[in-house]
Design an enzyme around this catalytic site. Structure first.
Site, short mmCIF file in Angstrom:
data_model
loop_
_atom_site.label_atom_id
_atom_site.label_comp_id
_atom_site.label_asym_id
_atom_site.label_seq_id
_atom_site.Cartn_x
_atom_site.Cartn_y
_atom_site.Cartn_z
CG ASN A 22 -2.21 -0.79 0.94
OD1 ASN A 22 -3.04 -0.39 0.13
ND2 ASN A 22 -2.33 -1.94 1.59
CG LEU A 98 -1.11 5.32 16.19
CD1 LEU A 98 -1.41 6.14 14.94
CD2 LEU A 98 0.32 5.54 16.66
CG HIS A 114 -9.75 -3.14 8.84
ND1 HIS A 114 -8.82 -3.60 9.75
CD2 HIS A 114 -10.80 -4.00 8.90
CE1 HIS A 114 -9.29 -4.68 10.33
NE2 HIS A 114 -10.50 -4.94 9.84
CD GLU A 179 -5.95 -3.93 1.58
OE1 GLU A 179 -4.96 -3.27 1.96
OE2 GLU A 179 -6.21 -5.05 2.05
C1 GRF Z 1 -3.30 -4.73 4.11
O1 GRF Z 1 -4.16 -5.81 3.87
C2 GRF Z 1 -3.99 -3.69 4.96
O2 GRF Z 1 -5.36 -3.59 4.70
C3 GRF Z 1 -3.78 -4.22 6.34
O3 GRF Z 1 -2.47 -4.76 6.32
C4 GRF Z 1 -2.13 -5.12 4.99
C5 GRF Z 1 -0.88 -4.39 4.65
O4 GRF Z 1 -0.33 -4.79 3.43
N1 GRF Z 1 -4.03 -3.21 7.34
P1 GRF Z 1 0.92 -4.00 2.81
O5 GRF Z 1 2.01 -3.98 3.88
O6 GRF Z 1 0.47 -2.64 2.45
O7 GRF Z 1 1.33 -4.81 1.62
#
Ligand code: GRF
Length: 192
Positions: A22, A98, A114, A179
């Site tokens: 992400n 946090l 999430h 995502e």
């Molecule tokens: C994602 O599935 C996000 O929704 C969750 O943790 C994962 C993180 O993936 N909170 P990355 O580290 O961004 O690949």
């Protein structure tokens, strides 16, 4: 929730603990025209976060905090955010919670992504739980961060169909793909 507007790009920190897909996706988003943010800081609670490599690759400042003393650590993070003039935080796979104090004292907005259709499945193992419960859909949610875990106001959500062949790993892969579309879209929504 206070709207973030203006022509200048909002200085943003991304908090990670893991792979950072992400994060990488958000960095790419900051390269496009009309993007409202710049990523100026990457924060992690562990040296083991693979996503830290993107800090080196894209020459973004990074800082690792071990959270052994959470209260003290949060104070240090707040000082750093102030020094770097950060006004927006994107949590992206950040595995520390946090505190209320941190959220209250930070002079800006915090959002999180999430991997579930909140309010369903707060916390961890979301895909497992969705499959076990024989849900038809899984998905992901971008929401504002408040003192209550995974409970702040929703910004955007995206659904993913669960098929008979899905297992938690295959579902996680499908959701992660969504995502990467949802997070930039949610940021655009907040800034428009
Ligand atoms: C994602 O599935 C996000 O929704 C969750 O943790 C994962 C993180 O993936 N909170 P990355 O580290 O961004 O690949």
């Amino acid at each position: 929730m206070e709207k973030l507007t203006g022509l200048k790009k909002t200085k943003t920190a991304v908090f990670i603990s893991g792979k950072g897909s992400n994060l990488k996706n958000l960095i790419n988003f900051t390269k496009i025209k009309n993007t409202p943010i710049s990523i100026d800081l990457i924060v992690s609670n562990t040296h083991l976060a693979k996503g830290l490599k993107f800090a080196n690759q894209f020459k973004i400042k990074k800082k690792i905090f071990n959270f052994k003393n959470p209260e003290n650590t949060e104070k240090k993070i707040l000082l750093l955010l102030k020094k770097e003039k950060i006004k927006f935080i994107c949590l992206a796979g950040f595995m520390k919670i946090l505190s209320k104090e941190f959220i209250r004292k930070f002079n800006g907005v915090i959002i999180n992504i999430h991997p579930s259709l909140l309010p369903k499945y707060k916390g961890i193992n979301t895909h497992n739980r969705a499959i076990k419960n024989k849900d038809k859909f899984a998905g992901c949610t971008v929401h504002y961060v408040t003192a209550k875990l995974d409970s702040g106001e929703k910004v955007l959500q995206r659904k993913v169909k669960i098929t008979a062949e899905d297992n938690p790993a295959s579902l996680a892969k499908k959701v992660l793909k969504q995502e990467h579309k949802l997070y930039p879209a949610a940021i655009m929504k907040i800034f428009n």
